[in-house]
Design an enzyme around this catalytic site. Structure first.
Site, PDB file in Angstrom:
ATOM      1  CG  ASP A 139      -1.794   1.207   1.330  1.00 25.54           C
ATOM      2  OD1 ASP A 139      -2.667   1.376   0.464  1.00 25.54           O
ATOM      3  OD2 ASP A 139      -1.610   2.006   2.278  1.00 25.54           O
ATOM      4  CD  GLU A 171      -2.173   2.698  -3.381  1.00 26.91           C
ATOM      5  OE1 GLU A 171      -3.138   3.446  -3.648  1.00 26.91           O
ATOM      6  OE2 GLU A 171      -1.867   2.379  -2.226  1.00 26.91           O
TER       7      GLU A 171
END
Length: 567
Positions: free
Chosen positions: A241, A278
């Protein structure tokens, strides 16, 4: 044996079985004590404060504030001995949130839906974070106790059962992990050592100490966590993330170190392991090999592709969609990967990114919907089903690795809201306002349901009865056909961006993407049009509208339709 890293502590005690006893100080700030058997509860006290959960707790049966429980990975019996892993190249990913994928919201219930994913043609399931969170419901990005598994979903054995079932069904599993911040409740890492920098690293919380004093062990904590999922839970890949929020100024970046460790584990296990970042940096060095001076991620999320398809299909032009309004933006991402490759970003007010020259398309994980792009809208609204016919057609014939979001394949009518269950009254009372502030400047009239209300969570659950509606079944058939075509036609499997050709007409609002002998033609306009392809015989392989016709070198498309023809 009980052990914990607490380099600045003068006294550490372990509490277990009704007794509290001192631990022995060892080298490098580690403390040790005789352990307990599988299933025993325990907690630590540091310099008289506590009890605190183990920073590396494998199980948290009473929630993020309760004691830890001894968990022995070797007690689980696996049934996936024939599994040899799955390569990202040529694959389709399916993202889901365990708590809302089924009415029950458990790993066991999700496993019962695997037949649907097999029939769809999905190769990987990507689970949103499963670490323990405050309360009973959460997206997962407020996780703490990162080595444990949310008990609401089924705990560690529940996750292993799910992975085992996926592998026996031929599906790989990617797990979303969060290493850039920790949740606001139940986070006691700072009580043990210098895990945090002490300054706000992002909107979501304090920065992780990856480069300051004591950061060697902090990095080992997070790398050890990654290896645990891949080794002990048989996970096939990790989605990392918001890596742009990792603060690391060391010569060897944390991601580069992680890549090397995962490569070594992959060699040892004899199966491929995938790292997907990401990142909004639009920096191809993210997916460049370590040997070539990159960070060694195998792939990265590419928001530019989403923005270009979304803007073309929906007509939205607010906030970051503004730069993607013309079809030239869509043409650019389909052939170059990034739209912002050093160009000016009006949303950021500066130039952004660098060219992705030579990067194969499969290294970009792309979507037309995901948890962020739906859940970060105030009403959690999805694309309309009629828009998905074109959007899916473009995504699933693109040179990128496509990712679908749960329910998208049948045009789910349920929203996906942002939801929380904070027990801290300050956090609970201010979460709605915090969300509003986070998205100031995004062009929304922020009228979202209260994230703390249980109804916000319940309304986000998929309604599987929708799948039997005629319109939903037709759209699901379209997704299945597109994925099947992608897997059987070599031209669609080719990841080389320099082999993709695109032409478009801004006035008539259509676009043609050439993939070898295939032509993907999308009419975004409100009127039917003929599109000249080339002389010679043509065969329409798939079309979103039965009125599509090929005749004398032209392809006739109704308004807002897409077709794939062979020339």
């Amino acid at each position: 044996m009980f052990e914990v890293w607490a380099p600045e502590a003068e006294r550490v005690e372990v509490e277990s079985g009704g007794a509290r006893r001192d631990m022995r100080a060892g080298a490098g700030g580690w403390w040790h004590a005789a352990g307990a058997e599988h299933g025993a509860d325990y907690a630590f006290h540091v310099d008289g404060e506590g009890p605190f959960p183990d920073p590396r707790t494998r199980r948290q049966p009473y929630g993020v504030e309760g004691p830890s429980r001894v968990y022995d990975h070797d007690r689980f019996t696996w049934g996936d001995q024939e599994w040899r892993g799955r390569d990202l190249r040529g694959s389709v990913i399916y993202e889901l949130h365990v708590g809302t994928f089924t009415p029950e919201g458990t790993f066991a219930a999700a496993a019962e839906r695997l037949r649907h994913l097999v029939d769809l043609g999905a190769d990987f399931v990507e689970l949103m974070p499963v670490a323990p969170v405050p309360g009973r419901r959460n997206w997962g990005y407020d996780g703490v106790d990162l080595y444990a598994v949310n008990e609401e979903y089924g705990g560690p054995d529940g996750l292993k059962d799910f992975v085992d079932a996926c592998h026996r069904a031929g599906i790989g599993v990617i797990l979303d992990v969060v290493y850039n911040h920790l949740g606001p409740s139940g986070n006691y890492l700072a009580k043990f050592g210098p895990y945090l920098h002490g300054f706000k690293g992002s909107y979501w919380g304090d920065a992780i100490n990856l480069d300051g004093p004591g950061s060697d062990e902090v990095r080992r904590y997070f790398i050890g966590n990654a290896l645990q999922w891949l080794r002990d839970y048989h996970i096939d890949g990790l989605r990392l993330d918001a890596v742009h929020a990792l603060h690391d100024r060391r010569a060897v970046h944390f991601l580069e170190e992680l890549s090397g460790e995962v490569e070594a584990l992959s060699t040892n296990l004899g199966r491929p392991l995938t790292l997907i970042a990401e990142s909004d940096l639009n920096d191809p060095r993210m997916v460049t090999s370590r040997e070539a001076g990159g960070l060694g991620m195998h792939a990265a999320w590419n928001d530019d592709v989403h923005h270009a398809i979304h803007s073309a299909v929906t007509g939205e032009r607010h906030a970051y969609y503004a730069d993607f309004a013309p079809l030239s933006a869509l043409a650019k991402v389909l052939t170059s990967g990034y739209f912002h490759d050093g160009s000016y970003s009006s949303f950021r007010g500066r130039s952004h990114g660098r060219p992705a020259n030579g990067v194969p398309g499969y290294r970009f994980v792309c979507c037309v919907q995901n948890h962020d792009q739906i859940g970060n809208r105030p009403l959690g609204d999805r694309m309309e089903p009629e828009q998905l016919w074109i959007a899916a057609g473009l995504l699933l014939t693109s040179p990128f690795t496509p990712m679908l979001f749960m329910g998208e394949e049948w045009g789910a009518g349920t929203p996906f809201y942002f939801f929380t269950d904070h027990y801290d009254p300050v956090l609970a009372g201010g979460e709605a306002e915090r969300r509003r502030r986070e998205f100031e400047g995004f062009g929304y009239d922020w009228k979202a349901p209260d994230p703390q209300e249980e109804s916000t969570f319940l309304r986000s659950k998929l309604d599987w009865s929708e799948i039997f509606d005629d319109g939903s079944m037709s759209l699901l058939g379209w997704y299945r056909d597109l994925i099947a075509l992608r897997k059987t036609h070599p031209d669609l499997a080719d990841p080389r961006l320099d082999r993709v050709r695109v032409r478009f007409d801004e006035q008539r609002h259509y676009l043609v993407m050439e993939r070898g002998s295939l032509r993907v033609v999308a009419n975004f306009g409100a009127f039917p049009i003929p599109v000249r392809l080339s002389p010679g015989a043509k065969r329409v392989l798939l079309a979103s509208d039965e009125a599509v016709r090929a005749m004398d070198g032209d392809l006739y498309l109704p308004a807002q339709s897409l077709a794939i023809a062979q020339v």
